[in-house]
Design a protein around this motif. Structure first.
Motif, PDB file in Angstrom:
ATOM      1  N   ASN A   1     -42.447  51.178 -43.895  1.00  0.00           N
ATOM      2  CA  ASN A   1     -43.133  52.335 -43.304  1.00  0.00           C
ATOM      3  C   ASN A   1     -42.238  53.013 -42.258  1.00  0.00           C
ATOM      4  O   ASN A   1     -42.125  54.240 -42.232  1.00  0.00           O
ATOM      5  CB  ASN A   1     -44.464  51.893 -42.691  1.00  0.00           C
ATOM      6  CG  ASN A   1     -45.315  53.048 -42.254  1.00  0.00           C
ATOM      7  OD1 ASN A   1     -45.170  54.162 -42.745  1.00  0.00           O
ATOM      8  ND2 ASN A   1     -46.219  52.783 -41.336  1.00  0.00           N
ATOM      9  N   ALA A   2     -41.595  52.226 -41.409  1.00  0.00           N
ATOM     10  CA  ALA A   2     -40.707  52.777 -40.377  1.00  0.00           C
ATOM     11  C   ALA A   2     -39.503  53.475 -41.006  1.00  0.00           C
ATOM     12  O   ALA A   2     -39.092  54.553 -40.538  1.00  0.00           O
ATOM     13  CB  ALA A   2     -40.240  51.658 -39.441  1.00  0.00           C
TER      14      ALA A   2
ATOM     15  N   GLY B   1     -39.416  54.887 -43.952  1.00  0.00           N
ATOM     16  CA  GLY B   1     -39.914  56.123 -44.543  1.00  0.00           C
ATOM     17  C   GLY B   1     -40.119  57.213 -43.502  1.00  0.00           C
ATOM     18  O   GLY B   1     -39.753  58.380 -43.717  1.00  0.00           O
ATOM     19  N   LYS B   2     -40.698  56.842 -42.371  1.00  0.00           N
ATOM     20  CA  LYS B   2     -40.908  57.820 -41.296  1.00  0.00           C
ATOM     21  C   LYS B   2     -39.578  58.329 -40.744  1.00  0.00           C
ATOM     22  O   LYS B   2     -39.424  59.513 -40.465  1.00  0.00           O
ATOM     23  CB  LYS B   2     -41.744  57.212 -40.171  1.00  0.00           C
ATOM     24  CG  LYS B   2     -43.197  57.049 -40.532  1.00  0.00           C
ATOM     25  CD  LYS B   2     -43.993  56.465 -39.380  1.00  0.00           C
ATOM     26  CE  LYS B   2     -45.461  56.323 -39.753  1.00  0.00           C
ATOM     27  NZ  LYS B   2     -46.241  55.749 -38.667  1.00  0.00           N
ATOM     28  N   ASN B   3     -38.621  57.425 -40.589  1.00  0.00           N
ATOM     29  CA  ASN B   3     -37.301  57.822 -40.108  1.00  0.00           C
ATOM     30  C   ASN B   3     -36.645  58.790 -41.089  1.00  0.00           C
ATOM     31  O   ASN B   3     -36.065  59.798 -40.696  1.00  0.00           O
ATOM     32  CB  ASN B   3     -36.417  56.602 -39.889  1.00  0.00           C
ATOM     33  CG  ASN B   3     -35.080  56.955 -39.278  1.00  0.00           C
ATOM     34  OD1 ASN B   3     -35.015  57.534 -38.206  1.00  0.00           O
ATOM     35  ND2 ASN B   3     -34.008  56.631 -39.982  1.00  0.00           N
ATOM     36  N   PHE B   4     -36.762  58.505 -42.381  1.00  0.00           N
ATOM     37  CA  PHE B   4     -36.184  59.370 -43.401  1.00  0.00           C
ATOM     38  C   PHE B   4     -36.810  60.761 -43.350  1.00  0.00           C
ATOM     39  O   PHE B   4     -36.108  61.777 -43.395  1.00  0.00           O
ATOM     40  CB  PHE B   4     -36.369  58.750 -44.793  1.00  0.00           C
ATOM     41  CG  PHE B   4     -35.892  59.630 -45.907  1.00  0.00           C
ATOM     42  CD1 PHE B   4     -34.538  59.741 -46.185  1.00  0.00           C
ATOM     43  CD2 PHE B   4     -36.792  60.365 -46.669  1.00  0.00           C
ATOM     44  CE1 PHE B   4     -34.092  60.569 -47.207  1.00  0.00           C
ATOM     45  CE2 PHE B   4     -36.345  61.192 -47.682  1.00  0.00           C
ATOM     46  CZ  PHE B   4     -34.999  61.292 -47.958  1.00  0.00           C
ATOM     47  N   ARG B   5     -38.138  60.837 -43.251  1.00  0.00           N
ATOM     48  CA  ARG B   5     -38.822  62.137 -43.194  1.00  0.00           C
ATOM     49  C   ARG B   5     -38.425  62.913 -41.943  1.00  0.00           C
ATOM     50  O   ARG B   5     -38.188  64.123 -41.993  1.00  0.00           O
ATOM     51  CB  ARG B   5     -40.333  61.940 -43.263  1.00  0.00           C
ATOM     52  CG  ARG B   5     -40.822  61.605 -44.660  1.00  0.00           C
ATOM     53  CD  ARG B   5     -42.337  61.668 -44.762  1.00  0.00           C
ATOM     54  NE  ARG B   5     -43.013  60.673 -43.953  1.00  0.00           N
ATOM     55  CZ  ARG B   5     -43.309  59.440 -44.357  1.00  0.00           C
ATOM     56  NH1 ARG B   5     -42.979  59.044 -45.563  1.00  0.00           N
ATOM     57  NH2 ARG B   5     -43.928  58.603 -43.554  1.00  0.00           N
ATOM     58  N   ALA B   6     -38.332  62.225 -40.811  1.00  0.00           N
ATOM     59  CA  ALA B   6     -37.949  62.897 -39.563  1.00  0.00           C
ATOM     60  C   ALA B   6     -36.521  63.428 -39.649  1.00  0.00           C
ATOM     61  O   ALA B   6     -36.249  64.560 -39.234  1.00  0.00           O
ATOM     62  CB  ALA B   6     -38.092  61.938 -38.381  1.00  0.00           C
ATOM     63  N   LYS B   7     -35.605  62.627 -40.213  1.00  0.00           N
ATOM     64  CA  LYS B   7     -34.225  63.089 -40.373  1.00  0.00           C
ATOM     65  C   LYS B   7     -34.170  64.299 -41.289  1.00  0.00           C
ATOM     66  O   LYS B   7     -33.438  65.261 -41.029  1.00  0.00           O
ATOM     67  CB  LYS B   7     -33.352  61.961 -40.938  1.00  0.00           C
ATOM     68  CG  LYS B   7     -32.984  60.900 -39.930  1.00  0.00           C
ATOM     69  CD  LYS B   7     -32.269  59.717 -40.537  1.00  0.00           C
ATOM     70  CE  LYS B   7     -31.103  60.061 -41.415  1.00  0.00           C
ATOM     71  NZ  LYS B   7     -30.388  58.874 -41.916  1.00  0.00           N
TER      72      LYS B   7
END
Length: 145
Positions: A24-25, A27-33
């Motif tokens: 989950n972390a 995935g969130k990091n990827f979306r934010a980047k």
């Protein structure tokens, strides 16, 4: 990351060791980047291309645009001086003066320096040329500045 040995140092986990929270972390990091990369120009992209996480990207962009505390304060000082010395140019239209003035005020505001609205209005009215005197007087009396 996981601790190895007697808690002396940490190493990255292998993919097999990821749990749901890790996935989950990531995935969130990827979306934010992805949001950062899609929302910036080529100059900023060169600054962040080597960053591994969204947090690193944010810190790099903040440093580039705001600078450290000393740079930020010098920008505030420079913009405050520009605000205080603000004058209407000879061949300038009212729209142009408003655009220049708003630009200075917005930059100050983005750096955390807020000037009260009544001071802004007084400043704009004070820099208008003599040909605007009657309009300035009417505005001043009507709005009880």
């Amino acid at each position: 990351m996981k601790t190895v040995g007697e808690g002396t140092f940490t190493v990255p986990k292998t993919r097999k060791e990821y749990n749901d929270a890790d996935r989950n972390a990531i995935g969130k990091n990827f979306r934010a980047k992805k949001i950062f990369v899609c929302g910036i120009g080529p100059d900023d992209y060169n600054r962040i291309s080597a960053c591994q996480s969204a947090k690193e990207i944010l810190e790099a962009l903040q440093t580039a645009h705001e600078g450290n505390t000393q740079v930020k304060q010098s920008k505030i000082d420079m913009l405050t001086t520009e605000y205080e010395l603000f004058k209407m140019k000879e061949d300038e239209f009212i729209q142009d003066i408003h655009t220049r003035f708003t630009s200075i005020i917005n930059e100050l505001h983005s750096l955390g320096e807020v000037i009260p609205r009544n001071k802004l209005v007084r400043k704009i009215l004070s820099v208008l040329p003599g040909s605007w005197e009657s309009k300035v007087n009417v505005i001043t009396e009507a709005k009880d500045l």
